[in-house]
Design a protein around this motif. Sequence first.
Motif, short mmCIF file in Angstrom:
data_model
loop_
_atom_site.label_atom_id
_atom_site.label_comp_id
_atom_site.label_asym_id
_atom_site.label_seq_id
_atom_site.Cartn_x
_atom_site.Cartn_y
_atom_site.Cartn_z
N ALA A 146 -39.09 17.88 -59.23
CA ALA A 146 -37.92 17.53 -60.05
C ALA A 146 -36.65 18.10 -59.46
CB ALA A 146 -38.12 18.06 -61.47
N THR A 147 -36.72 19.33 -58.96
CA THR A 147 -35.55 19.97 -58.38
C THR A 147 -35.06 19.21 -57.15
OG1 THR A 147 -36.24 22.13 -59.19
CG2 THR A 147 -34.67 22.11 -57.38
N TYR A 148 -35.98 18.88 -56.28
CA TYR A 148 -35.56 18.19 -55.06
C TYR A 148 -35.06 16.78 -55.35
CZ TYR A 148 -35.44 15.98 -50.55
OH TYR A 148 -35.02 15.28 -49.45
N GLN A 149 -35.83 16.03 -56.15
CA GLN A 149 -35.52 14.62 -56.37
C GLN A 149 -34.23 14.40 -57.16
OE1 GLN A 149 -37.24 12.06 -55.10
NE2 GLN A 149 -35.95 10.52 -56.05
N TRP A 150 -34.00 15.20 -58.20
CA TRP A 150 -32.89 14.90 -59.10
C TRP A 150 -31.77 15.94 -59.10
CZ3 TRP A 150 -37.76 13.51 -61.67
CH2 TRP A 150 -38.00 12.15 -61.59
N ILE A 151 -31.93 17.01 -58.33
CA ILE A 151 -30.85 18.00 -58.25
C ILE A 151 -30.36 18.13 -56.81
CG2 ILE A 151 -30.21 20.41 -58.61
CD1 ILE A 151 -32.27 20.46 -60.93
N VAL A 152 -31.24 18.55 -55.91
CA VAL A 152 -30.84 18.84 -54.53
C VAL A 152 -30.42 17.57 -53.79
CG1 VAL A 152 -31.63 19.75 -52.31
CG2 VAL A 152 -32.25 20.92 -54.43
N LYS A 153 -31.27 16.56 -53.83
CA LYS A 153 -31.00 15.33 -53.08
C LYS A 153 -29.68 14.67 -53.51
CE LYS A 153 -33.70 11.30 -52.53
NZ LYS A 153 -35.02 10.68 -52.53
N PRO A 154 -29.43 14.45 -54.82
CA PRO A 154 -28.16 13.84 -55.21
C PRO A 154 -26.96 14.74 -54.90
CG PRO A 154 -29.71 13.80 -57.05
CD PRO A 154 -30.34 14.58 -55.96
N TYR A 155 -27.14 16.06 -55.01
CA TYR A 155 -26.04 16.95 -54.71
C TYR A 155 -25.65 16.85 -53.24
CZ TYR A 155 -23.14 21.06 -54.24
OH TYR A 155 -22.08 21.90 -53.98
N ALA B 110 -29.90 15.14 -63.67
CA ALA B 110 -29.98 16.50 -63.10
C ALA B 110 -30.10 17.53 -64.21
CB ALA B 110 -28.75 16.77 -62.24
N GLY B 111 -29.39 17.33 -65.30
CA GLY B 111 -29.50 18.25 -66.44
C GLY B 111 -30.90 18.25 -67.01
N LEU B 112 -31.46 17.05 -67.17
CA LEU B 112 -32.84 16.95 -67.65
C LEU B 112 -33.82 17.60 -66.67
CD1 LEU B 112 -32.89 13.27 -68.98
CD2 LEU B 112 -33.04 15.35 -70.35
N ALA B 113 -33.61 17.34 -65.39
CA ALA B 113 -34.48 17.91 -64.36
C ALA B 113 -34.36 19.43 -64.32
CB ALA B 113 -34.14 17.32 -63.00
N GLY B 114 -33.15 19.95 -64.52
CA GLY B 114 -32.96 21.39 -64.54
C GLY B 114 -33.72 22.05 -65.68
N GLY B 115 -33.62 21.48 -66.86
CA GLY B 115 -34.37 22.01 -68.01
C GLY B 115 -35.87 21.89 -67.80
N PHE B 116 -36.29 20.75 -67.28
CA PHE B 116 -37.71 20.52 -67.01
C PHE B 116 -38.23 21.52 -65.98
CE2 PHE B 116 -41.06 18.50 -64.48
CZ PHE B 116 -41.97 18.13 -65.46
N ALA B 117 -37.49 21.70 -64.89
CA ALA B 117 -37.92 22.61 -63.82
C ALA B 117 -38.00 24.03 -64.34
CB ALA B 117 -36.97 22.52 -62.63
N TYR B 118 -37.03 24.45 -65.12
CA TYR B 118 -37.05 25.80 -65.70
C TYR B 118 -38.29 25.98 -66.57
CZ TYR B 118 -35.89 29.64 -68.83
OH TYR B 118 -35.94 30.80 -69.57
#
Length: 194
Positions: A78-87, A106-114
């Motif tokens: 989730a971190t790579y796909q929806w946070i790191v890659k788009p950033y 990314a917000g959803l992915a951040g909460g999910f990853a946490y």
Amino acid sequence: MTRSVPLRRPLVAFLLACAVLVSATACGDSGDSGSATGAGTSSSASASASAASPSASAEKQRLAKTRFVANAGLAAGATYQWIVKPYRAGTFKKGAEGRTFALVKAGLAGGFAYNRLKAAAENAKGDPLLSKAVAPLTAGIESLQGMATKLRNGEAGEGDIGAFESVIDSIKNAGKDAGAEVKDKVPSTSQLTG
């Protein structure tokens, strides 16, 4: 033609009755036959003795590692796909096409990853070696708690993304050192929201 409708109803009723019977049998206690003869107490005592056996402990450790790998893999994916890659692609910058959607995801992915990282840290407690490797990382995991809101609001910068990557890499390395190699597994959108 009218004959097929009356046959369908008994067939459905029969299939439902079989399903209920099978599910009730599958959920039943395997020691039921011994309880009628008065052996119910000894079967429950032997069940608790087998739970404390070394093989049960080894199974519990193996399941702890498996759950750790699954949860950490989902967090990493989730971190790579929806946070790191788009950033890295610049999608979070003001004026970028698809920015709002990317920030929400990314917000959803951040909460999910946490959430998955916390679960992975809890799973690691079931295995002594994994527990020692992951214990120092709990502070890093906790530091990600408010990151979902920052991501969703478009306030996350290079340092925030780097913190996410650092925690994920640390978890992966700790797992690898403890014999539980973590591979990225991208969760579905429904997993992120559910």
